[in-house]
Design an enzyme around this catalytic site. Structure first.
Site, short mmCIF file in Angstrom:
data_model
loop_
_atom_site.label_atom_id
_atom_site.label_comp_id
_atom_site.label_asym_id
_atom_site.label_seq_id
_atom_site.Cartn_x
_atom_site.Cartn_y
_atom_site.Cartn_z
N LYS A 172 0.84 -1.21 0.00
CA LYS A 172 0.00 0.00 0.00
C LYS A 172 0.88 1.26 0.00
N ASP B 33 -4.55 -17.82 6.22
CA ASP B 33 -4.29 -18.35 4.87
C ASP B 33 -4.11 -19.87 4.84
N HIS C 271 -22.41 15.04 -2.03
CA HIS C 271 -21.96 15.70 -3.25
C HIS C 271 -20.83 16.69 -2.96
N SER D 190 -2.89 -12.04 -11.22
CA SER D 190 -3.91 -11.91 -10.17
C SER D 190 -3.57 -10.73 -9.26
N LEU E 248 -0.88 -7.84 -10.50
CA LEU E 248 -1.38 -6.56 -11.03
C LEU E 248 -1.09 -5.40 -10.08
N GLY F 229 2.20 -13.67 -14.09
CA GLY F 229 0.99 -13.85 -13.29
C GLY F 229 0.07 -12.67 -13.52
N GLY G 158 8.37 -23.96 14.57
CA GLY G 158 7.68 -25.04 15.28
C GLY G 158 7.39 -26.23 14.40
P1 FAD Z 1 0.91 -14.75 7.74
O1 FAD Z 1 0.66 -13.31 7.91
O2 FAD Z 1 1.54 -15.19 6.47
O3 FAD Z 1 1.84 -15.19 8.98
C1 FAD Z 1 2.37 -16.48 9.13
C2 FAD Z 1 3.66 -16.40 9.94
O4 FAD Z 1 4.03 -17.71 10.38
C3 FAD Z 1 4.84 -15.87 9.12
O5 FAD Z 1 5.55 -14.91 9.84
C4 FAD Z 1 5.69 -17.13 8.90
O6 FAD Z 1 7.04 -16.83 8.72
C5 FAD Z 1 5.43 -17.88 10.20
N1 FAD Z 1 5.70 -19.33 10.15
C6 FAD Z 1 5.52 -20.17 9.08
N2 FAD Z 1 5.84 -21.42 9.45
C7 FAD Z 1 6.21 -21.37 10.75
C8 FAD Z 1 6.65 -22.34 11.70
N3 FAD Z 1 6.71 -23.64 11.37
N4 FAD Z 1 6.97 -21.95 12.94
C9 FAD Z 1 6.91 -20.64 13.30
N5 FAD Z 1 6.50 -19.68 12.44
C10 FAD Z 1 6.15 -20.04 11.20
N6 FAD Z 1 -4.58 -8.92 2.45
C11 FAD Z 1 -5.42 -7.88 2.64
O7 FAD Z 1 -6.40 -8.01 3.36
N7 FAD Z 1 -5.20 -6.67 2.02
C12 FAD Z 1 -4.13 -6.46 1.22
O8 FAD Z 1 -3.96 -5.36 0.68
C13 FAD Z 1 -3.22 -7.53 1.01
N8 FAD Z 1 -2.13 -7.36 0.23
C14 FAD Z 1 -1.26 -8.39 0.06
C15 FAD Z 1 -0.15 -8.19 -0.77
C16 FAD Z 1 0.74 -9.22 -0.98
C17 FAD Z 1 1.94 -8.99 -1.87
C18 FAD Z 1 0.53 -10.49 -0.36
C19 FAD Z 1 1.49 -11.62 -0.58
C20 FAD Z 1 -0.57 -10.70 0.46
C21 FAD Z 1 -1.47 -9.66 0.67
N9 FAD Z 1 -2.61 -9.82 1.47
C22 FAD Z 1 -3.48 -8.78 1.66
C23 FAD Z 1 -2.90 -11.11 2.13
C24 FAD Z 1 -2.48 -11.10 3.62
O9 FAD Z 1 -1.14 -10.68 3.73
C25 FAD Z 1 -2.63 -12.49 4.21
O10 FAD Z 1 -3.95 -12.94 3.99
C26 FAD Z 1 -2.37 -12.50 5.72
O11 FAD Z 1 -1.08 -12.04 6.01
C27 FAD Z 1 -2.53 -13.92 6.27
O12 FAD Z 1 -2.27 -13.94 7.65
P2 FAD Z 1 -1.88 -15.30 8.36
O13 FAD Z 1 -1.91 -15.00 9.83
O14 FAD Z 1 -2.70 -16.41 7.87
O15 FAD Z 1 -0.38 -15.63 7.91
P1 NDP Z 2 -3.36 -16.23 -7.17
O1 NDP Z 2 -3.32 -17.67 -6.90
O2 NDP Z 2 -4.62 -15.50 -6.96
O3 NDP Z 2 -2.88 -15.94 -8.68
C1 NDP Z 2 -1.81 -16.56 -9.28
C2 NDP Z 2 -1.60 -16.00 -10.67
O4 NDP Z 2 -0.45 -16.59 -11.27
C3 NDP Z 2 -2.76 -16.28 -11.61
O5 NDP Z 2 -2.91 -15.20 -12.50
C4 NDP Z 2 -2.28 -17.55 -12.34
O6 NDP Z 2 -2.85 -17.69 -13.62
C5 NDP Z 2 -0.81 -17.25 -12.47
N1 NDP Z 2 0.03 -18.45 -12.58
C6 NDP Z 2 0.07 -19.50 -11.74
N2 NDP Z 2 1.00 -20.39 -12.14
C7 NDP Z 2 1.57 -19.88 -13.26
C8 NDP Z 2 2.58 -20.31 -14.13
N3 NDP Z 2 3.21 -21.48 -13.94
N4 NDP Z 2 2.93 -19.54 -15.19
C9 NDP Z 2 2.29 -18.37 -15.39
N5 NDP Z 2 1.31 -17.89 -14.61
C10 NDP Z 2 0.96 -18.64 -13.55
O7 NDP Z 2 -2.19 -15.64 -6.27
P2 NDP Z 2 -1.72 -14.22 -5.78
O8 NDP Z 2 -0.37 -14.54 -5.31
O9 NDP Z 2 -1.90 -13.14 -6.76
O10 NDP Z 2 -2.64 -13.92 -4.52
C11 NDP Z 2 -2.73 -14.80 -3.41
C12 NDP Z 2 -3.75 -14.32 -2.43
O11 NDP Z 2 -3.20 -13.24 -1.68
C13 NDP Z 2 -5.01 -13.73 -3.07
O12 NDP Z 2 -5.98 -14.74 -3.27
C14 NDP Z 2 -5.46 -12.71 -2.08
O13 NDP Z 2 -6.41 -13.28 -1.20
C15 NDP Z 2 -4.21 -12.34 -1.31
N6 NDP Z 2 -3.86 -10.96 -1.71
C16 NDP Z 2 -4.71 -9.95 -1.39
C17 NDP Z 2 -4.47 -8.66 -1.80
C18 NDP Z 2 -5.45 -7.58 -1.47
O14 NDP Z 2 -6.31 -7.78 -0.63
N7 NDP Z 2 -5.37 -6.42 -2.10
C19 NDP Z 2 -3.28 -8.32 -2.56
C20 NDP Z 2 -2.43 -9.45 -2.84
C21 NDP Z 2 -2.72 -10.72 -2.42
P3 NDP Z 2 -4.22 -18.53 -13.88
O15 NDP Z 2 -5.35 -17.60 -13.59
O16 NDP Z 2 -4.09 -18.94 -15.27
O17 NDP Z 2 -4.20 -19.70 -12.91
#
Ligand code: FAD
Ligand code: NDP
Length: 515
Positions: free
Chosen positions: A97, A361, A490, A227, A231, A225, A160
């Site tokens: 962000k 997740d 507005h 998604s 993007l 990718g 863990g």
């Molecule tokens: P996580 O936040 O992933 O935390 C898991 C933690 O467990 C990590 O620190 C990991 O290192 C640790 N861990 C793993 N295995 C072990 C182990 N064996 N022992 C101890 N620790 C361990 N969501 C939104 O709502 N809005 C957004 O704008 C948004 N943007 C995103 C942008 C990106 C690029 C990405 C990748 C994700 C985004 N998300 C967004 C999704 C969001 O970040 C996740 O849904 C959220 O962080 C999930 O929380 P979690 O608690 O499940 O796991």
């Molecule tokens: P996604 O699983 O949603 O998307 C993966 C993308 O990669 C798709 O476009 C897929 O294409 C493509 N892809 C997969 N494998 C290949 C390959 N071998 N070669 C080329 N393209 C490939 O994952 P993201 O990592 O984008 O997001 C994961 C989750 O994280 C989301 O579902 C969302 O919940 C969370 N997130 C939330 C955000 C927010 O709230 N703003 C921001 C970012 C992440 P195809 O469609 O063909 O399968």
């Protein structure tokens, strides 16, 4: 065993500072509890200190329970590591962000000229942005540590893995091991990015885990990718002036309303992002000038190549269940996704092991979003220790894709609505506000009665801010009649939503031409 029957030397004393308001007075003090637990035995052990895990641990501790959190970050494929707080804080929502904001500011500076500002030549420094973003993230890491300490949650910076349903082995970065015993466990280990199995990809590409920690500009970038992650990253990289290409395997934003997804991409294209539709990477090599040569195939099987400074693989994420050694427990995993199956004994987060739960997740078939993980974690702690019976409601959750033109939605897409209810049963109201590539609203509702809303979609500036309130209305069961009876604020973009009155079926032009 009653505490009074045990000699004090076998008891552990816990002291907890408390603050509360009683009869309008602010009271603070120390409460002392004696407990038979050893140092390494806990009421609750949370594995994973991200969004969900931290929220759950803190809430559980507020009920006076002895709680531990383990958090350990395995380095990314490029060797990048970070601190406490999980994906959102370190390599997700927060740095994303901030970088999105950097890009929006660039656009605002350009727009400012036509509002009369005399702006001298501007330039962008990735180094400055990255240093500030990274230092903000580090301050959040520190804040999370302080919060755990304040709440008396024991933090182990250790990985863990289960020995059995009640025993966990914690191994720290130095390889030192500790055995921890827990009555209840919450698994909240999230996921990590995947990299396609093609020659050179592991060595020469980066993922979102690396992007936010780059100290220098990634330069000309290929994003593989299409998604959320792909993007959003492509959007802010282009927004700060980089040459960006997105390689799309099938469709953009799979699962989202495809009309909206196309508008998102069209806007990005107009702002300089190149798209390679229906293309697949085949091989990555490093060439003499330090660039990466990407060989790829087009949709018609044509062999192509191009050179980039950086290749960002945004090709999905994989759950972190492997290292947990769940085969030592009775927790069932879904073999195709690697995620934990929940929903046992009528509890949405309970796994097939009676005392082990999963949130965020890592839980099968749940939205991968921070607020979802947080809410599920808090509600679970209240059920485990606070006598609550309230389950998480995973329906009607709003989300925003932070692309240059933001897209926010709640409910279902047009495609899903047609599939679920049939074209004749639904009505679709749209408003392209002056220009569909700048702002577009689409509400889908049932045709009968007051027109119960089933899907709201908004593309435009500040989409998340505009939609948050509409998500509440949606959850409250609002109908199209309620929306149309609402008087707008507005002049705003959001007011166009309550002015929606032309249906797609009518064939009339819904373009807004005046106030
Ligand atoms: P996580 O936040 O992933 O935390 C898991 C933690 O467990 C990590 O620190 C990991 O290192 C640790 N861990 C793993 N295995 C072990 C182990 N064996 N022992 C101890 N620790 C361990 N969501 C939104 O709502 N809005 C957004 O704008 C948004 N943007 C995103 C942008 C990106 C690029 C990405 C990748 C994700 C985004 N998300 C967004 C999704 C969001 O970040 C996740 O849904 C959220 O962080 C999930 O929380 P979690 O608690 O499940 O796991
Ligand atoms: P996604 O699983 O949603 O998307 C993966 C993308 O990669 C798709 O476009 C897929 O294409 C493509 N892809 C997969 N494998 C290949 C390959 N071998 N070669 C080329 N393209 C490939 O994952 P993201 O990592 O984008 O997001 C994961 C989750 O994280 C989301 O579902 C969302 O919940 C969370 N997130 C939330 C955000 C927010 O709230 N703003 C921001 C970012 C992440 P195809 O469609 O063909 O399968």
């Amino acid at each position: 065993m009653a505490v009074s029957h045990i000699s004090k030397q076998f008891l552990k004393r816990f002291s907890r500072h408390f603050k509360t308001f009683i009869n309008g007075k602010y009271i603070s003090g120390i409460v002392r509890t004696y407990c038979t637990r050893t140092d390494n035995s806990f009421d609750l052990i949370v594995v994973g200190g991200g969004s969900g895990g931290l929220a759950c641990a803190k809430e559980a501790a507020s009920f006076g329970k002895k709680v531990a959190v383990l958090d350990f970050v395995s380095p990314s494929t490029q060797g990048v590591k970070w601190g406490l707080g999980g994906t959102c804080v370190n390599v997700g929502c927060i740095p994303k962000k901030l970088m999105h904001q950097a890009a929006l500011l660039g656009q605002a500076i350009k727009d400012a000229k036509s509002f009369g500002w005399n702006i001298p030549e501007t330039s962008f420094s990735w180094e400055v942005m990255a240093a500030n973003v990274q230092s903000h993230v580090k301050s959040l890491n520190w804040g999370h540590r302080v919060q755990l300490k304040d709440k008396d949650v024991t933090y182990f910076n250790a990985k863990g893995s289960f020995l059995d349903n009640k025993t966990l082995e914690a191994v720290n970065a130095k390889g030192q091991k500790k055995i921890l015993k827990g009555d209840q466990f919450v698994i909240a280990v999230g996921g990590r990015p995947t990299i396609p199995n093609i020659p050179g990809a592991l060595d020469y590409s980066i993922t979102s885990d690396d992007l936010f920690w780059l100290k220098e500009s990634p330069g000309k970038t290929l994003v593989v990718g299409a998604s959320y992650v792909a993007l959003e990253c492509a959007g802010f990289l282009a927004g700060v002036g980089l040459d960006v290409t997105v390689m799309v395997r099938s469709i953009p934003l799979r699962g989202f309303d495809q009309e909206m997804a196309k508008l998102v991409c069209t806007h990005m294209e107009k702002h300089g992002v190149k798209f390679l539709p229906k293309c697949l990477p085949q091989q990555l090599d490093k060439i003499t000038n330090g660039q990466i040569r990407v060989k790829y195939t087009s949709g018609v099987g044509e062999k192509m190549e191009d050179h980039f400074n950086t290749v960002l693989m945004a090709t999905g994420r994989w759950p972190e269940t492997k290292a947990l050694n769940l085969h030592n427990t009775s927790v069932e995993i879904d073999s195709s996704t690697g995620k934990i199956i929940g929903g046992f004994n009528n509890d949405l987060e309970k796994s097939s092991a009676d005392n082990i739960y999963a949130i965020g997740d890592i839980l099968l078939n749940r939205p991968e979003l921070t607020p979802v993980a947080i809410r599920a974690g808090k509600l679970l702690a209240r059920r485990l220790f606070g006598g609550s019976t309230l389950q998480m409601d995973y329906t009607s959750i709003g989300t925003t894709v932070f692309t240059p033109l933001e897209y926010s939605c709640v409910g279902i897409s047009e495609e899903e609505a047609i599939h679920k209810f049939g074209e004749d049963s639904i009505e679709e109201y749209t408003v392209p506000q002056r220009d569909a590539s700048q702002c577009f609203t689409k509400f889908i509702c049932m045709r009968e009665g007051a027109g119960k809303l089933v899907g709201l979609h908004y593309l435009g500036p500040n989409a998340g801010e505009v939609m948050q309130g509409f998500v509440t209305a949606f959850r409250a069961g609002a109908s199209m009649t309620t929306v149309m009876n609402t008087v707008g604020i507005h002049p705003t973009c959001a007011e166009e939503i309550v002015k929606l009155n032309i249906t797609k079926r009518s064939g009339e032009d819904p373009q807004v031409t005046g106030c």
